[in-house]
Design a protein around this motif. Structure first.
Motif, PDB file in Angstrom:
ATOM      1  N   ASN A  13      47.472  41.054  34.046  1.00  0.00           N
ATOM      2  CA  ASN A  13      46.976  42.427  33.999  1.00  0.00           C
ATOM      3  C   ASN A  13      45.517  42.470  33.571  1.00  0.00           C
ATOM      4  OD1 ASN A  13      49.392  43.499  34.846  1.00  0.00           O
ATOM      5  ND2 ASN A  13      50.085  44.055  32.804  1.00  0.00           N
ATOM      6  N   GLY A  14      45.156  41.663  32.589  1.00  0.00           N
ATOM      7  CA  GLY A  14      43.772  41.621  32.119  1.00  0.00           C
ATOM      8  C   GLY A  14      42.819  41.117  33.187  1.00  0.00           C
ATOM      9  N   ILE A  15      43.201  40.057  33.869  1.00  0.00           N
ATOM     10  CA  ILE A  15      42.358  39.486  34.929  1.00  0.00           C
ATOM     11  C   ILE A  15      42.177  40.488  36.069  1.00  0.00           C
ATOM     12  CG2 ILE A  15      42.269  37.718  36.728  1.00  0.00           C
ATOM     13  CD1 ILE A  15      43.697  35.858  34.626  1.00  0.00           C
ATOM     14  N   VAL A  16      43.264  41.113  36.478  1.00  0.00           N
ATOM     15  CA  VAL A  16      43.188  42.073  37.585  1.00  0.00           C
ATOM     16  C   VAL A  16      42.388  43.304  37.171  1.00  0.00           C
ATOM     17  CG1 VAL A  16      44.511  43.557  39.133  1.00  0.00           C
ATOM     18  CG2 VAL A  16      45.287  41.230  38.676  1.00  0.00           C
ATOM     19  N   SER A  17      42.534  43.749  35.936  1.00  0.00           N
ATOM     20  CA  SER A  17      41.745  44.887  35.458  1.00  0.00           C
ATOM     21  C   SER A  17      40.255  44.566  35.471  1.00  0.00           C
ATOM     22  CB  SER A  17      42.171  45.281  34.040  1.00  0.00           C
ATOM     23  OG  SER A  17      43.468  45.797  34.042  1.00  0.00           O
ATOM     24  N   LEU A  18      39.910  43.381  35.019  1.00  0.00           N
ATOM     25  CA  LEU A  18      38.515  42.953  35.038  1.00  0.00           C
ATOM     26  C   LEU A  18      38.000  42.864  36.469  1.00  0.00           C
ATOM     27  CD1 LEU A  18      35.977  42.005  33.594  1.00  0.00           C
ATOM     28  CD2 LEU A  18      36.956  39.706  33.557  1.00  0.00           C
ATOM     29  N   ALA A  19      38.793  42.298  37.361  1.00  0.00           N
ATOM     30  CA  ALA A  19      38.393  42.206  38.766  1.00  0.00           C
ATOM     31  C   ALA A  19      38.160  43.597  39.349  1.00  0.00           C
ATOM     32  CB  ALA A  19      39.460  41.463  39.576  1.00  0.00           C
ATOM     33  N   ASN A  20      39.010  44.538  39.018  1.00  0.00           N
ATOM     34  CA  ASN A  20      38.875  45.901  39.518  1.00  0.00           C
ATOM     35  C   ASN A  20      37.587  46.543  39.004  1.00  0.00           C
ATOM     36  OD1 ASN A  20      39.911  47.953  41.168  1.00  0.00           O
ATOM     37  ND2 ASN A  20      40.757  49.012  39.405  1.00  0.00           N
ATOM     38  N   ILE A  21      37.276  46.357  37.740  1.00  0.00           N
ATOM     39  CA  ILE A  21      36.030  46.885  37.160  1.00  0.00           C
ATOM     40  C   ILE A  21      34.822  46.275  37.864  1.00  0.00           C
ATOM     41  CG2 ILE A  21      34.577  46.852  35.079  1.00  0.00           C
ATOM     42  CD1 ILE A  21      37.251  47.065  33.469  1.00  0.00           C
ATOM     43  N   LEU A  22      34.850  44.970  38.057  1.00  0.00           N
ATOM     44  CA  LEU A  22      33.733  44.292  38.725  1.00  0.00           C
ATOM     45  C   LEU A  22      33.572  44.771  40.163  1.00  0.00           C
ATOM     46  CD1 LEU A  22      34.203  40.659  37.362  1.00  0.00           C
ATOM     47  CD2 LEU A  22      32.474  42.335  36.674  1.00  0.00           C
ATOM     48  N   ARG A  23      34.686  44.975  40.875  1.00  0.00           N
ATOM     49  CA  ARG A  23      34.630  45.489  42.254  1.00  0.00           C
ATOM     50  C   ARG A  23      34.002  46.865  42.292  1.00  0.00           C
ATOM     51  NH1 ARG A  23      34.629  44.915  46.960  1.00  0.00           N
ATOM     52  NH2 ARG A  23      36.399  45.995  47.733  1.00  0.00           N
ATOM     53  N   LYS A  24      34.426  47.735  41.390  1.00  0.00           N
ATOM     54  CA  LYS A  24      33.896  49.105  41.366  1.00  0.00           C
ATOM     55  C   LYS A  24      32.405  49.124  41.060  1.00  0.00           C
ATOM     56  CE  LYS A  24      38.164  51.502  40.323  1.00  0.00           C
ATOM     57  NZ  LYS A  24      38.912  52.311  39.366  1.00  0.00           N
ATOM     58  N   ARG A  25      31.931  48.152  40.324  1.00  0.00           N
ATOM     59  CA  ARG A  25      30.499  48.061  39.991  1.00  0.00           C
ATOM     60  C   ARG A  25      29.712  47.284  41.037  1.00  0.00           C
ATOM     61  NH1 ARG A  25      30.668  47.054  33.431  1.00  0.00           N
ATOM     62  NH2 ARG A  25      31.713  49.015  32.968  1.00  0.00           N
ATOM     63  N   GLY A  26      30.375  46.802  42.056  1.00  0.00           N
ATOM     64  CA  GLY A  26      29.719  46.059  43.113  1.00  0.00           C
ATOM     65  C   GLY A  26      29.357  44.636  42.724  1.00  0.00           C
ATOM     66  N   ARG A  64      50.867  43.454  44.361  1.00  0.00           N
ATOM     67  CA  ARG A  64      50.678  44.901  44.189  1.00  0.00           C
ATOM     68  C   ARG A  64      49.366  45.203  43.463  1.00  0.00           C
ATOM     69  NH1 ARG A  64      51.697  47.801  39.962  1.00  0.00           N
ATOM     70  NH2 ARG A  64      52.935  46.192  38.962  1.00  0.00           N
ATOM     71  N   LEU A  65      49.084  44.462  42.396  1.00  0.00           N
ATOM     72  CA  LEU A  65      47.873  44.703  41.619  1.00  0.00           C
ATOM     73  C   LEU A  65      46.615  44.374  42.402  1.00  0.00           C
ATOM     74  CD1 LEU A  65      49.105  43.320  38.178  1.00  0.00           C
ATOM     75  CD2 LEU A  65      48.618  45.715  38.722  1.00  0.00           C
ATOM     76  N   PHE A  66      46.626  43.259  43.124  1.00  0.00           N
ATOM     77  CA  PHE A  66      45.437  42.891  43.880  1.00  0.00           C
ATOM     78  C   PHE A  66      45.238  43.793  45.094  1.00  0.00           C
ATOM     79  CE2 PHE A  66      44.449  39.227  41.350  1.00  0.00           C
ATOM     80  CZ  PHE A  66      43.076  39.125  41.510  1.00  0.00           C
ATOM     81  N   ALA A  67      46.287  44.449  45.570  1.00  0.00           N
ATOM     82  CA  ALA A  67      46.126  45.412  46.664  1.00  0.00           C
ATOM     83  C   ALA A  67      45.211  46.547  46.223  1.00  0.00           C
ATOM     84  CB  ALA A  67      47.494  45.950  47.098  1.00  0.00           C
ATOM     85  N   VAL A  68      45.261  46.905  44.960  1.00  0.00           N
ATOM     86  CA  VAL A  68      44.384  47.952  44.424  1.00  0.00           C
ATOM     87  C   VAL A  68      42.941  47.447  44.365  1.00  0.00           C
ATOM     88  CG1 VAL A  68      43.866  49.329  42.370  1.00  0.00           C
ATOM     89  CG2 VAL A  68      46.234  49.033  43.106  1.00  0.00           C
ATOM     90  N   VAL A  69      42.761  46.202  43.957  1.00  0.00           N
ATOM     91  CA  VAL A  69      41.417  45.631  43.821  1.00  0.00           C
ATOM     92  C   VAL A  69      40.749  45.481  45.183  1.00  0.00           C
ATOM     93  CG1 VAL A  69      40.091  43.590  43.115  1.00  0.00           C
ATOM     94  CG2 VAL A  69      41.979  44.391  41.698  1.00  0.00           C
ATOM     95  N   THR A  70      41.497  45.084  46.183  1.00  0.00           N
ATOM     96  CA  THR A  70      40.897  44.779  47.491  1.00  0.00           C
ATOM     97  C   THR A  70      40.875  45.956  48.453  1.00  0.00           C
ATOM     98  OG1 THR A  70      42.998  43.900  48.297  1.00  0.00           O
ATOM     99  CG2 THR A  70      41.449  42.321  47.322  1.00  0.00           C
ATOM    100  N   LYS A  71      41.416  47.101  48.055  1.00  0.00           N
ATOM    101  CA  LYS A  71      41.363  48.239  48.966  1.00  0.00           C
ATOM    102  C   LYS A  71      39.918  48.729  49.095  1.00  0.00           C
ATOM    103  CE  LYS A  71      42.278  51.954  45.698  1.00  0.00           C
ATOM    104  NZ  LYS A  71      43.189  52.955  45.229  1.00  0.00           N
ATOM    105  N   PRO A  72      39.580  49.334  50.215  1.00  0.00           N
ATOM    106  CA  PRO A  72      38.206  49.811  50.397  1.00  0.00           C
ATOM    107  C   PRO A  72      37.786  50.789  49.296  1.00  0.00           C
ATOM    108  CG  PRO A  72      39.457  49.951  52.444  1.00  0.00           C
ATOM    109  CD  PRO A  72      40.426  49.591  51.358  1.00  0.00           C
ATOM    110  N   LYS A  73      36.537  50.666  48.916  1.00  0.00           N
ATOM    111  CA  LYS A  73      36.013  51.540  47.842  1.00  0.00           C
ATOM    112  C   LYS A  73      35.858  52.956  48.319  1.00  0.00           C
ATOM    113  CE  LYS A  73      32.943  47.935  46.550  1.00  0.00           C
ATOM    114  NZ  LYS A  73      31.630  47.590  46.150  1.00  0.00           N
TER     115      LYS A  73
END
Length: 73
Positions: A13-26, A64-73
Motif C-alpha cells: 500500500n505504501g509503495i503504490v501510494s507513493l507511486a500514485n503521488i509521483l504519477r500525479k506530480r509527473g 487493482r491498486l496499480f490500475a489506479v496508478v496507471t490509468k490516464p491522468k
C-alpha cells in the motif's frame, strides 16, 4: 503468519501510494510505473505460489491498486 501478511499489505500500500503521488506530480512515467508493477508481481507469479490463495489474493490487490496508478491522468 498474519503479522507477515499484514506487513506485506502495508508495504505494498505504501509503495503504490507513493507511486500514485509521483504519477500525479509527473515524476513517474507510464513505463516506470509498469516496471514497478512488474518487479512487484514477478515473485508472486513463481510456480511455487501457483496454488497459494493468499499469494493470489495479494496479486489481485496489487493488480487493482496499480490500475489506479496507471490509468490516464
Amino acid at each position: 503468519m498474519a503479522d507477515h501478511e499484514a506487513s506485506d499489505v502495508s508495504a505494498i500500500n505504501g509503495i503504490v501510494s507513493l507511486a500514485n503521488i509521483l504519477r500525479k506530480r509527473g515524476l513517474l512515467t507510464d513505463g516506470e510505473a509498469s516496471a514497478m508493477y512488474e518487479s512487484m508481481s514477478l515473485p508472486l507469479g513463481l510456480p511455487k505460489y501457483a496454488e497459494n490463495s493468499d499469494v493470489q489474493h495479494l496479486q489481485s490487490n496489487l493488480d487493482r491498486l496499480f490500475a489506479v496508478v496507471t490509468k490516464p491522468k
